[in-house]
Design a protein around this motif. Structure first.
Motif, short mmCIF file in Angstrom:
data_model
loop_
_atom_site.label_atom_id
_atom_site.label_comp_id
_atom_site.label_asym_id
_atom_site.label_seq_id
_atom_site.Cartn_x
_atom_site.Cartn_y
_atom_site.Cartn_z
N PRO A 63 -23.31 24.54 -20.78
CA PRO A 63 -24.48 25.58 -21.32
C PRO A 63 -25.79 24.69 -21.04
CG PRO A 63 -22.70 25.79 -22.92
CD PRO A 63 -22.50 24.24 -21.87
N HIS A 64 -26.87 25.39 -20.80
CA HIS A 64 -28.25 24.71 -20.48
C HIS A 64 -28.63 24.02 -21.77
CE1 HIS A 64 -28.79 26.64 -16.82
NE2 HIS A 64 -28.42 27.96 -17.35
N GLU A 65 -28.58 24.50 -23.00
CA GLU A 65 -28.91 23.74 -24.03
C GLU A 65 -28.12 22.22 -24.10
OE1 GLU A 65 -26.25 26.77 -25.58
OE2 GLU A 65 -27.93 26.68 -24.26
N GLU A 66 -27.07 22.31 -23.69
CA GLU A 66 -25.98 21.06 -23.56
C GLU A 66 -26.05 19.93 -22.52
OE1 GLU A 66 -24.30 21.96 -27.09
OE2 GLU A 66 -23.54 20.30 -25.97
N ILE A 67 -26.88 20.29 -21.50
CA ILE A 67 -27.12 19.32 -20.50
C ILE A 67 -28.23 18.48 -20.91
CG2 ILE A 67 -27.79 19.05 -17.97
CD1 ILE A 67 -26.55 21.65 -17.36
N ARG A 68 -27.93 16.90 -20.67
CA ARG A 68 -28.82 16.19 -20.99
C ARG A 68 -29.13 15.22 -20.00
NH1 ARG A 68 -27.03 14.96 -27.19
NH2 ARG A 68 -26.41 17.40 -27.46
N ALA A 101 -9.07 17.74 -21.96
CA ALA A 101 -10.32 18.52 -21.96
C ALA A 101 -11.55 17.67 -22.31
CB ALA A 101 -10.37 19.62 -22.84
N GLY A 102 -12.73 17.75 -21.28
CA GLY A 102 -13.86 16.83 -21.88
C GLY A 102 -14.95 17.23 -20.84
N VAL A 103 -15.84 16.26 -21.07
CA VAL A 103 -17.27 16.52 -20.16
C VAL A 103 -17.33 15.41 -19.36
CG1 VAL A 103 -19.67 16.39 -20.38
CG2 VAL A 103 -18.47 17.90 -22.19
N GLU A 104 -17.49 15.86 -18.09
CA GLU A 104 -17.58 14.87 -16.84
C GLU A 104 -19.10 14.99 -16.07
OE1 GLU A 104 -16.97 11.92 -14.51
OE2 GLU A 104 -15.32 12.64 -16.29
N GLY A 105 -19.92 14.27 -16.56
CA GLY A 105 -21.28 14.52 -15.84
C GLY A 105 -21.99 15.57 -16.53
N ASP A 106 -22.22 16.87 -15.73
CA ASP A 106 -22.80 17.97 -16.21
C ASP A 106 -21.84 19.17 -16.28
OD1 ASP A 106 -22.85 18.33 -13.48
OD2 ASP A 106 -24.74 19.19 -13.20
N LYS A 107 -20.56 18.78 -16.35
CA LYS A 107 -19.57 19.76 -16.26
C LYS A 107 -18.60 19.69 -17.47
CE LYS A 107 -20.26 21.22 -11.88
NZ LYS A 107 -20.92 22.41 -11.48
N THR A 108 -17.99 20.81 -18.04
CA THR A 108 -16.92 20.82 -18.87
C THR A 108 -15.70 20.86 -17.96
OG1 THR A 108 -18.24 22.18 -20.48
CG2 THR A 108 -16.00 22.35 -20.56
N ASP A 115 -12.46 24.60 -25.99
CA ASP A 115 -11.22 23.89 -26.36
C ASP A 115 -10.46 24.80 -27.64
OD1 ASP A 115 -13.80 22.91 -27.63
OD2 ASP A 115 -12.70 22.06 -29.07
N GLU A 116 -11.58 25.55 -28.38
CA GLU A 116 -10.75 26.37 -29.13
C GLU A 116 -10.02 27.63 -28.72
OE1 GLU A 116 -13.51 27.43 -32.34
OE2 GLU A 116 -13.85 25.54 -33.03
N THR A 117 -10.72 28.06 -27.60
CA THR A 117 -10.06 29.27 -26.80
C THR A 117 -8.91 28.72 -25.96
OG1 THR A 117 -12.13 30.17 -26.42
CG2 THR A 117 -10.38 30.78 -24.81
N GLY A 125 7.32 21.73 -21.22
CA GLY A 125 6.84 21.28 -22.55
C GLY A 125 5.45 20.81 -22.44
N VAL A 126 4.60 21.17 -23.45
CA VAL A 126 3.08 21.27 -23.39
C VAL A 126 2.61 20.20 -24.36
CG1 VAL A 126 1.17 22.46 -23.56
CG2 VAL A 126 3.07 23.59 -22.75
N GLU A 127 1.56 19.44 -23.86
CA GLU A 127 0.97 18.50 -24.86
C GLU A 127 -0.51 18.76 -24.60
OE1 GLU A 127 0.16 13.88 -25.40
OE2 GLU A 127 1.98 14.25 -24.36
N PHE A 128 -1.46 18.91 -25.46
CA PHE A 128 -2.90 19.12 -25.56
C PHE A 128 -3.64 18.05 -26.22
CE2 PHE A 128 -6.67 21.68 -27.03
CZ PHE A 128 -7.59 21.43 -26.18
N THR A 129 -4.29 17.25 -25.71
CA THR A 129 -5.12 16.20 -26.22
C THR A 129 -6.47 16.81 -26.42
OG1 THR A 129 -3.97 14.68 -25.02
CG2 THR A 129 -6.24 13.93 -25.64
N ARG A 130 -6.67 17.10 -27.68
CA ARG A 130 -8.19 17.94 -28.21
C ARG A 130 -9.13 16.64 -27.93
NH1 ARG A 130 -8.94 22.42 -30.50
NH2 ARG A 130 -10.86 22.63 -31.76
N PRO A 131 -10.34 17.18 -27.48
CA PRO A 131 -11.39 16.46 -27.19
C PRO A 131 -12.19 15.97 -28.79
CG PRO A 131 -11.98 18.69 -26.61
CD PRO A 131 -10.49 18.71 -26.98
N ALA A 132 -12.81 14.77 -28.63
CA ALA A 132 -13.43 14.48 -29.76
C ALA A 132 -14.52 15.24 -30.48
CB ALA A 132 -13.97 12.93 -29.69
N GLN A 133 -15.42 15.77 -29.39
CA GLN A 133 -16.33 16.85 -29.57
C GLN A 133 -15.91 18.19 -29.09
OE1 GLN A 133 -19.39 15.93 -31.05
NE2 GLN A 133 -18.51 13.83 -31.43
N PRO A 134 -16.41 19.25 -29.78
CA PRO A 134 -16.18 20.46 -29.03
C PRO A 134 -16.80 20.89 -27.66
CG PRO A 134 -17.31 20.78 -31.14
CD PRO A 134 -17.28 19.39 -30.68
#
Length: 185
Positions: free
Chosen positions: A180-185, A114-121, A49-51, A69-78
């Motif tokens: 990333p592997h450490e993020e998958i739960r 931007a967000g997390v959907e299942g095991d995907k960014t 999200d920072e990139t 025109g552009v609008e970006f909805t920043r996710p609650a979590q990185p």
């Protein structure tokens, strides 16, 4: 021999300012060079999200010139991604500026989610145009001819790009990457 005149405090201050400005300009040029043509292909974990935000900062004016025109909805979590950040940045710039290849006579609105959907960014680019312009924009967004590196970067990062078009002028590009592997739960 010719004696150099002594410099007073004001001259020293001006010289220090000039040297500081030169250092700052050198650093800025180096960062811009790294942004445009990343030297490193090192795999790291970075905040996608920072990139994305830095890429939007870079291309927003060009998009506005193209009528978008552009609008970006920043996710609650990185949103973390494992990969070569410079290459992902290049991929994002390419995706965002593809719309400039379509004649957007009536303008365009881009909403980036931007967000997390299942095991995907996941990044979703929602392009809204007048229905009569949607086919031109869809072709521009789907055309990666001359950019085989685009598919290579996607493949190297386990990414997928899907494009959907609706009759009401909405075109969605869904870009997904494995967490990333450490993020998958």
């Amino acid at each position: 021999t010719v004696a150099r005149p002594a410099q007073d405090d004001a001259e020293h201050h001006l010289l220090r300012l000039a040297l500081n400005q030169c250092d700052q300009m050198r650093r800025l040029l180096r960062e811009l060079q790294e942004f445009v043509a990343p030297a490193s292909t090192e795999q790291t974990t970075f905040a996608l999200d920072e990139t994305l935000e830095s890429v939007l900062l870079l291309v927003r004016k060009q998009l506005r010139i193209c009528g978008c025109g552009v609008e970006f909805t920043r996710p609650a979590q990185p949103l973390f991604l494992q990969g070569a950040e410079g290459r992902i940045r290049l991929l994002l710039v390419h995706l965002l500026l593809r719309c400039c290849h379509a004649p957007l006579r009536e303008g365009c609105r881009l909403h980036v989610l931007a967000g997390v959907e299942g095991d995907k960014t996941q990044l979703i680019l929602r392009w809204q145009v007048a229905p009569e312009q949607s086919e031109d924009l869809h072709l521009a967004l789907s055309n990666n001819e001359g950019a085989p590196w685009f598919d290579t970067i996607l493949c190297q990062h386990g990414g997928k790009l899907q494009v959907q078009q609706r009759a009401d002028g909405l075109i969605m590009q869904m870009l997904s990457f494995p967490l990333p592997h450490e993020e998958i739960r």
